[in-house]
Design a protein around this motif. Structure first.
Motif, PDB file in Angstrom:
ATOM      1  N   PRO A 277      -4.766 -11.468  49.622  1.00  0.00           N
ATOM      2  CA  PRO A 277      -4.862 -12.375  48.465  1.00  0.00           C
ATOM      3  C   PRO A 277      -4.043 -13.646  48.647  1.00  0.00           C
ATOM      4  N   SER A 278      -4.512 -14.703  48.037  1.00  0.00           N
ATOM      5  CA  SER A 278      -3.752 -15.949  48.011  1.00  0.00           C
ATOM      6  C   SER A 278      -2.706 -15.869  46.904  1.00  0.00           C
ATOM      7  N   THR A 279      -1.674 -16.689  47.021  1.00  0.00           N
ATOM      8  CA  THR A 279      -0.648 -16.764  45.978  1.00  0.00           C
ATOM      9  C   THR A 279      -0.640 -18.189  45.409  1.00  0.00           C
ATOM     10  N   PRO A 280      -0.254 -18.317  44.139  1.00  0.00           N
ATOM     11  CA  PRO A 280       0.136 -17.243  43.209  1.00  0.00           C
ATOM     12  C   PRO A 280      -1.078 -16.470  42.709  1.00  0.00           C
ATOM     13  N   PHE A 281      -0.850 -15.192  42.362  1.00  0.00           N
ATOM     14  CA  PHE A 281      -1.909 -14.425  41.718  1.00  0.00           C
ATOM     15  C   PHE A 281      -2.180 -15.031  40.335  1.00  0.00           C
ATOM     16  N   PRO A 282      -3.422 -14.929  39.854  1.00  0.00           N
ATOM     17  CA  PRO A 282      -3.681 -15.384  38.485  1.00  0.00           C
ATOM     18  C   PRO A 282      -2.776 -14.672  37.478  1.00  0.00           C
ATOM     19  N   ARG A 283      -2.364 -15.403  36.442  1.00  0.00           N
ATOM     20  CA  ARG A 283      -1.522 -14.870  35.378  1.00  0.00           C
ATOM     21  C   ARG A 283      -2.197 -15.175  34.042  1.00  0.00           C
ATOM     22  N   GLU A 326      -8.695 -10.491  43.648  1.00  0.00           N
ATOM     23  CA  GLU A 326      -8.719  -9.065  43.317  1.00  0.00           C
ATOM     24  C   GLU A 326      -7.543  -8.639  42.444  1.00  0.00           C
ATOM     25  N   PHE A 327      -6.570  -9.528  42.274  1.00  0.00           N
ATOM     26  CA  PHE A 327      -5.372  -9.212  41.500  1.00  0.00           C
ATOM     27  C   PHE A 327      -5.255 -10.139  40.298  1.00  0.00           C
ATOM     28  N   VAL A 328      -4.657  -9.605  39.222  1.00  0.00           N
ATOM     29  CA  VAL A 328      -4.316 -10.445  38.084  1.00  0.00           C
ATOM     30  C   VAL A 328      -3.105  -9.840  37.373  1.00  0.00           C
ATOM     31  N   PHE A 329      -2.151 -10.697  37.040  1.00  0.00           N
ATOM     32  CA  PHE A 329      -1.017 -10.293  36.207  1.00  0.00           C
ATOM     33  C   PHE A 329      -1.386 -10.491  34.746  1.00  0.00           C
ATOM     34  N   LEU A 330      -1.363  -9.427  33.954  1.00  0.00           N
ATOM     35  CA  LEU A 330      -1.434  -9.555  32.499  1.00  0.00           C
ATOM     36  C   LEU A 330       0.003  -9.594  31.994  1.00  0.00           C
ATOM     37  N   THR A 331       0.350 -10.634  31.268  1.00  0.00           N
ATOM     38  CA  THR A 331       1.746 -10.868  30.910  1.00  0.00           C
ATOM     39  C   THR A 331       1.965 -10.827  29.400  1.00  0.00           C
ATOM     40  N   ASP A 332       3.229 -10.858  29.015  1.00  0.00           N
ATOM     41  CA  ASP A 332       3.641 -11.032  27.624  1.00  0.00           C
ATOM     42  C   ASP A 332       3.104  -9.926  26.718  1.00  0.00           C
ATOM     43  N   TYR A 333       3.413  -8.696  27.074  1.00  0.00           N
ATOM     44  CA  TYR A 333       3.006  -7.540  26.266  1.00  0.00           C
ATOM     45  C   TYR A 333       3.836  -7.466  24.994  1.00  0.00           C
ATOM     46  N   ASN A 353       9.136 -10.099  28.037  1.00  0.00           N
ATOM     47  CA  ASN A 353       9.042 -10.714  29.360  1.00  0.00           C
ATOM     48  C   ASN A 353       8.574  -9.644  30.351  1.00  0.00           C
ATOM     49  N   SER A 354       7.317  -9.260  30.230  1.00  0.00           N
ATOM     50  CA  SER A 354       6.821  -8.144  31.038  1.00  0.00           C
ATOM     51  C   SER A 354       5.394  -8.411  31.487  1.00  0.00           C
ATOM     52  N   TYR A 355       4.928  -7.545  32.389  1.00  0.00           N
ATOM     53  CA  TYR A 355       3.572  -7.687  32.895  1.00  0.00           C
ATOM     54  C   TYR A 355       3.044  -6.338  33.388  1.00  0.00           C
ATOM     55  N   ASP A 356       1.726  -6.262  33.470  1.00  0.00           N
ATOM     56  CA  ASP A 356       1.030  -5.232  34.236  1.00  0.00           C
ATOM     57  C   ASP A 356       0.263  -5.942  35.342  1.00  0.00           C
ATOM     58  N   LEU A 357       0.237  -5.341  36.509  1.00  0.00           N
ATOM     59  CA  LEU A 357      -0.540  -5.901  37.612  1.00  0.00           C
ATOM     60  C   LEU A 357      -1.820  -5.093  37.763  1.00  0.00           C
ATOM     61  N   ILE A 358      -2.957  -5.784  37.688  1.00  0.00           N
ATOM     62  CA  ILE A 358      -4.271  -5.166  37.816  1.00  0.00           C
ATOM     63  C   ILE A 358      -4.825  -5.474  39.209  1.00  0.00           C
ATOM     64  N   PHE A 359      -5.303  -4.434  39.885  1.00  0.00           N
ATOM     65  CA  PHE A 359      -5.886  -4.576  41.226  1.00  0.00           C
ATOM     66  C   PHE A 359      -7.270  -3.934  41.208  1.00  0.00           C
TER      67      PHE A 359
END
Length: 440
Positions: A277-283, A326-333, A353-359
């Motif tokens: 994957p390229s960086t940064p991952f989508p957020r 293929e990756f996405v950070f879901l943030t701000d739960y 200030n949190s996230y889940d990483l989806i792959f």
């Protein structure tokens, strides 16, 4: 150690005498010639024996008799002549058998290619002989080695936290309780508290790869009661963005190593191209992600503020379409669904200030900046219905000075499952443990 040549090394070996050893995959017992496909931990090769007990002048042939009696799975040691022959489909080489020694005969296998996953897990040691399974754990080894290399080269310290605990690590839900001398102990759900302990200890950056336990009666393709958790924690973060940056760089290094070493094998065995994957991952903030999912025609039905598995698949599909990622950070739960130790937004205590990483449509990790101010920790623990006195040993970490810090925990089997596009973590766990499986 018995001297032998690994099958993977035969291609580079000179023609001539050789000794190989492994287990019999198949036998073709023909009238004039016999073939054995032999496997070892590195690959498969064809062995050949022109029969002496056939033709116009048959001779006694003990080797032919031995081969005729071989069953699949039998372990043998063979001395013979290596010949390179491009006409041989299996690797362009074969070994002409000179001597064959049966080390351990095998009964007929109780499993077949079409056996169910539960049946195969009953006989896991036989199921693991499949070359695809061998590759799974070579990939896992490369993946973990790359993670460790990235950490060590950047000054991280490896720690090993206890898995027997006097009290709950996060909450009393999903805990295994065990007898411990005259009292009770609990199997650790995660190394959360103890990897945080390394921050006031002055370690700065730590990691751990170790078992974790969840008394979760789930039977999904992504849950287990015992799993390997990949954890990291770092000091002096400004926000969860620092943790996400560390996390994505780590994964890029690991997936690069897997692609370089196993990419062709993975594509041949599983039909999957490993993508670095390229960086940064989508957020994407969780609230926005839910709006995107709703726009795709799916409304998350949960009563709480969390995302559900179908929502994760939908947002992953959106990210793949829009960003080719293929990756996405879901943030701000929402703080209502996060542990008490997650730091809350400045000016908005309803978000963390949190996230889940989806792959590839499945959550593989949760990360966050931790709250390091003890008064706020006590207040947030009470809000969650926890008694600060029961958390006294943990709160002590913050009473003697601690830097701002954050980290993540990631499920190893989920990552490997999604990387190889396997249907269940049962396929990529050496010995799976679930609500109804404690053996083998």
């Amino acid at each position: 150690m018995t001297s032998r040549t690994l099958i993977a090394d035969l291609a580079a070996a000179a023609a001539g005498p050789v000794r190989v050893a492994g287990w019999v995959d198949t036998v073709r017992d023909q009238k004039k010639v016999q073939f054995i496909v032999l496997r070892d931990e590195s690959g498969a090769a064809q062995l050949v024996h022109p029969r002496l007990d056939a033709g116009d002048d048959p001779q006694p042939d003990p080797i032919a008799a031995e081969i005729s009696g071989l069953t699949a799975g039998t372990f043998v040691s063979v001395e013979g002549e290596l010949k390179h022959d491009e006409r041989v489909k299996l690797g362009g080489l074969e070994v002409k058998i000179g001597e064959i020694d049966v080390i351990a005969p095998a009964l007929d296998s109780p499993i077949a290619e079409d056996s169910s996953i539960d049946k195969r897990l009953d006989w896991r040691f036989l199921d693991l002989r499949r070359p695809e399974q061998n590759l799974v754990f070579r990939v896992q080894t490369t993946f973990l080695h790359a993670l460790r290399t990235w950490w060590v080269e950047r000054g991280f310290i490896e720690i090993h936290t206890p898995k027997l605990m006097a009290s709950a690590s996060e909450s009393r839900a999903e805990l295994f309780e065990v007898e411990y001398f005259e009292t009770k102990a609990y199997l650790a759900q995660s190394p959360q508290f103890f990897k945080q302990m390394a921050q006031p200890a002055g370690f700065g950056k730590v990691f751990e790869v170790a078992p974790a336990f969840r008394a979760d009666p789930s039977f999904t393709s992504r849950h287990a009661t015992e799993f390997i958790s990949v954890d990291a924690e770092i000091s002096w973060v400004d926000s969860h963005e620092d943790v996400m940056q560390m996390h994505e760089e780590l994964l890029v290094a690991a997936l690069t190593a897997v692609k370089e070493k196993h990419g062709a094998e993975i594509e041949a065995a599983f039909g999957v191209e490993v993508t670095v994957p390229s960086t940064p991952f989508p957020r994407i903030p969780l609230a926005e992600a839910k709006e995107i999912v709703a726009g795709r025609g799916y409304t998350v039905p949960r009563a709480d503020a969390d995302m559900d598995p179908e929502g994760e698949r939908q947002i992953a599909a959106y990210v793949k379409e829009q960003f080719g990622h293929e990756f996405v950070f879901l943030t701000d739960y929402a703080s209502s669904i996060r542990p008490f130790y997650h730091m809350r937004h400045e000016g908005d205590a309803g978000l963390t200030n949190s996230y889940d990483l989806i792959f590839n449509g499945v959550e593989i990790s949760t990360g966050a900046q931790r709250e390091h101010r003890v008064a706020l920790l006590e207040e947030q623990a009470r809000e969650k219905g926890l008694d600060p006195e029961e958390l006294d040993f943990y709160l002590d970490f913050f009473r003697y000075g601690v830097p701002p810090h954050g980290g993540f925990g990631m499920g190893l089997s989920r990552v490997i499952m999604l990387l190889l596009h396997q249907p269940s973590i049962r396929e990529v766990t050496y010995l799976f443990r679930g609500p109804n499986r404690l053996t083998p």
